[in-house]
Enzyme design. Sequence first.
Site, mmCIF file in Angstrom:
data_model
loop_
_atom_site.group_PDB
_atom_site.id
_atom_site.type_symbol
_atom_site.label_atom_id
_atom_site.label_comp_id
_atom_site.label_asym_id
_atom_site.label_seq_id
_atom_site.Cartn_x
_atom_site.Cartn_y
_atom_site.Cartn_z
ATOM 1 N N GLY A 142 0.882 -1.168 0.000
ATOM 2 C CA GLY A 142 0.000 0.000 0.000
ATOM 3 C C GLY A 142 0.912 1.208 0.000
ATOM 4 N N GLY A 197 13.654 7.140 -12.128
ATOM 5 C CA GLY A 197 14.360 5.867 -12.012
ATOM 6 C C GLY A 197 15.843 6.082 -11.875
ATOM 7 C CG ASP A 252 10.513 -5.721 -6.564
ATOM 8 O OD1 ASP A 252 9.895 -4.891 -7.242
ATOM 9 O OD2 ASP A 252 9.954 -6.551 -5.824
ATOM 10 C CB THR A 275 7.443 -3.305 -5.796
ATOM 11 O OG1 THR A 275 7.413 -4.082 -6.970
ATOM 12 C CG2 THR A 275 6.028 -3.125 -5.241
ATOM 13 C CG ASP A 290 5.044 3.707 -2.496
ATOM 14 O OD1 ASP A 290 4.606 4.569 -3.283
ATOM 15 O OD2 ASP A 290 4.729 2.508 -2.549
HETATM 16 O O1 LIG Z 1 3.820 1.611 -4.915
HETATM 17 C C1 LIG Z 1 3.734 0.250 -4.616
HETATM 18 C C2 LIG Z 1 2.442 -0.036 -3.909
HETATM 19 O O2 LIG Z 1 1.363 0.300 -4.758
HETATM 20 C C3 LIG Z 1 0.211 -0.370 -4.328
HETATM 21 O O3 LIG Z 1 -0.390 0.409 -3.376
HETATM 22 C C4 LIG Z 1 0.743 -1.673 -3.757
HETATM 23 O O4 LIG Z 1 0.045 -2.080 -2.618
HETATM 24 C C5 LIG Z 1 2.224 -1.478 -3.547
HETATM 25 O O5 LIG Z 1 2.700 -1.804 -2.273
#
Ligand SMILES: OC[C@H]1O[C@H](O)[C@H](O)[C@@H]1O
Length: 289
Positions: free
Chosen positions: A44, A221, A245, A247, A251
């Site tokens: 999230g 990036g 990764d 991901t 955030d």
């Molecule tokens: O930015 C990555 C996040 O986006 C979405 O919210 C996923 O849950 C993931 O953890």
Amino acid sequence: MTESIRCVVAVVGSLNLDLTVVVARAPEEGETVLGRHLRTYPGGKGANQAIGAARLAPTAIVGAVGSDHAADVLRGVQQRAGVDTSHLRTTPGPTGRAVILVSDDGQNRIVVVPEANSLLEAEDVTAALDALDPAVVLTQLELLPAVTWAAAQWARDHDRRFVLNPSPVIDLDEYVLAGADPLVLNEQEALHYAGLPAGTPFDAIVTRLLEQVRTVVITRGGEDVVVGTEDAIEHLRVPQVDVVDTTGAGDHFAGTLAALLGTGEDLFAAARRASADAARLVASRRSDR
Ligand SMILES: OC[C@H]1O[C@H](O)[C@H](O)[C@@H]1O
């Protein structure tokens, strides 16, 4: 008597359980590919940002989880990271989920199913921010538009810094955008909010965005981070790493940036440090973070 520590960053944001499949390459439309393995991770955008911020400054998350096992997992992860979860609402039904494909080049494709995240209401946010009284409010767009509005309005009314990560892309209200200081976004998001075509020089994109927001930080990036204020536009070099990764890296960047700004760091220095931290994250598997 113990003195309570002032909340520096309040992240108004989403919490999801991420179902991540690692594939050699993402399938084309109509194509089936075999996945290497399926793992679940706490995620999230809001939750990831809160963990990034909490490493550097007292941080709280304002959000909603469901009444299932995933909620316990996500709350526990936040608490172990030092995030204040006293304003995490529990709602009936499932917690948010994300389905994520990570390919061998480290890039990802994400589908979010908001579930409990969409039950968080504007009143919850206003009440939580009144109680927390943070120096910085950080939010993204995986919650209801009225909730994002409430976060922006609280920050404006209380003269606090509002850091906005406008992801995923939606048509965002001018009022919400106008408070962003900074707007933190990636290349695709920057083109969307600037209303400019791919290939537009970055300084032109930043200049256009600065007509709508106070300051801008664009993450590109492994290329660079572009920081724009009314005085200057700078391209900051980023550390070069082997991408494993991506991901959650954006955030983490936003959370780190918000915490540094909340503790008095200047925007350029904060962006430099946040990009070094995010680079370290990109170079590791989520299971090792
Ligand atoms: O930015 C990555 C996040 O986006 C979405 O919210 C996923 O849950 C993931 O953890």
